[in-house]
Design an enzyme around this catalytic site. Structure first.
Site, short mmCIF file in Angstrom:
data_model
loop_
_atom_site.label_atom_id
_atom_site.label_comp_id
_atom_site.label_asym_id
_atom_site.label_seq_id
_atom_site.Cartn_x
_atom_site.Cartn_y
_atom_site.Cartn_z
N HIS A 1 -1.60 0.80 6.96
CA HIS A 1 -2.12 0.86 5.62
C HIS A 1 -2.18 2.27 5.23
O HIS A 1 -2.56 3.14 5.96
CB HIS A 1 -3.83 0.37 5.62
CG HIS A 1 -4.23 0.73 4.18
ND1 HIS A 1 -3.85 -0.16 3.09
CD2 HIS A 1 -5.34 1.67 3.71
CE1 HIS A 1 -4.74 0.31 2.14
NE2 HIS A 1 -5.43 1.27 2.36
N ASN B 1 -7.65 5.64 -2.61
CA ASN B 1 -7.17 4.37 -1.66
C ASN B 1 -7.22 3.21 -2.73
O ASN B 1 -8.03 2.80 -3.48
CB ASN B 1 -8.59 4.19 -0.83
CG ASN B 1 -7.92 3.40 0.32
OD1 ASN B 1 -7.16 2.45 0.21
ND2 ASN B 1 -8.61 3.30 1.69
N CYS C 1 0.74 -1.29 -0.08
CA CYS C 1 0.08 -0.19 0.14
C CYS C 1 0.96 1.16 -0.03
O CYS C 1 0.50 2.40 -0.55
CB CYS C 1 -0.80 0.04 1.27
SG CYS C 1 -0.07 -0.16 2.64
#
Length: 314
Positions: free
Chosen positions: A119, A134, A14
């Site tokens: 994250h 995202n 991520c």
């Protein structure tokens, strides 16, 4: 929104996705970020060695894993900060008292990166509009100017660390395009895992239907019977459905969902937290089976969708 670069989640990369979505291109790879992490590790080792290579602190430091990366693909804020420094960009902690005292309207910033439980994801302004980039979403999510401050406040309340990006971001096609036009979004993107789980669940139901003579496990048959029973008993209760959806999202992310659809929902997840993994799996399977059965029943109805009208057995 085809011109917007949106790198989707792969493994635990991520941080890479966050950086590339921020810069709007494939600027960083895991190898490059790992190189930055190793460089930081070496700098930390050299500082610790200044106190003596025979010291207990130095030996303890050598035994500890890297704080800048791990085998899963996680990279620290130090790695991200150094990677952005290559482009002349710096980060400022949005949550800090010093920044909050400046009373800067978030819509006047250019971008934010957000972190919660390892994250990372990007919120960036492209043209005159804001987007949640995202990597867990199937596509960019449009955020209105009026909702941006509320969105960031919600993230803070959920425990996110938010960083303001300062400096000149590289030019990109999406920013140029959206300078002369605005986009509308009729449907918000879903979580990637949510779509994958639904497709897998539908396939499992289909496989069970066509292979009942091929040794289907008793446990799966029992789950299917439970789903059929539920569909006949008008169990489509909105609160239960909402709790299950939140539980599914939480189980896929391992934490609270960062997307704005979750941000507007209740924070009372105590009932979800008490579910063990097996019970959550059973309830999730039953939920998707029930959705599939409802969809199959609706497809035979000439009057369109009627979610709550399931006829009892004759």
């Amino acid at each position: 929104m085809e011109s917007i670069f949106h790198e989707k989640q792969e493994g635990s990369l991520c941080a890479q996705h966050c950086l590339n979505n921020l810069l709007q291109g494939e600027y960083f790879s895991p190898v490059e970020l790992s190189s930055i992490a190793h460089q930081l590790d070496e700098e930390e080792r050299m500082r610790m060695a200044e106190g003596g290579v025979q010291s207990e602190e130095y030996r303890t430091f050598l035994q500890q894993p890297s704080g800048n990366m791990d085998d899963s693909g996680f990279f620290s804020i130090q790695v991200i900060s150094n990677a952005l420094g290559v482009w002349g960009l710096e980060i400022v902690l949005f949550n800090s008292r010093e920044y909050q005292q400046l009373r800067i309207n978030p819509i006047n910033e250019k971008a934010f990166i957000c972190n919660y439980k390892e994250h990372w994801f990007t919120v960036r302004k492209l043209g005159q509009q804001w987007f949640n980039l995202n990597s867990l979403l199937t596509g960019p999510e449009l955020i209105s100017d009026t909702y941006l401050a509320l969105f960031l406040a919600q993230l803070q309340q959920e425990g996110y660390s938010i960083f303001v990006i300062r400096g000149n971001l590289p030019d990109c096609e999406a920013d140029q395009t959206l300078q002369i036009m605005r986009v509308e979004q009729l449907q918000r993107p879903k979580l990637i895992g949510e779509d994958e789980t639904q497709r897998v669940s539908v396939q499992q139901v289909s496989d069970t239907t066509h292979t009942t003579d091929e040794g289907v496990l008793e446990e799966d048959e029992e789950e299917l019977r439970k789903a059929l029973a539920l569909s006949r008993q008008h169990m489509e209760v909105e609160d239960e459905e909402a709790d299950l959806r939140r539980a599914i999202q939480l189980s896929m992310q391992g934490s609270a969902s960062p997307i704005s659809e979750t941000a507007g929902s209740s924070h009372d997840t105590s009932s979800i937290d008490t579910l063990n993994a097996e019970e959550l799996r059973r309830r999730r399977q039953a939920y998707f089976d029930r959705q599939q059965l409802s969809h199959s029943a609706d497809s035979h109805s000439a009057g369109g969708l009627k979610d709550s009208e399931t006829k009892p057995d004759q």
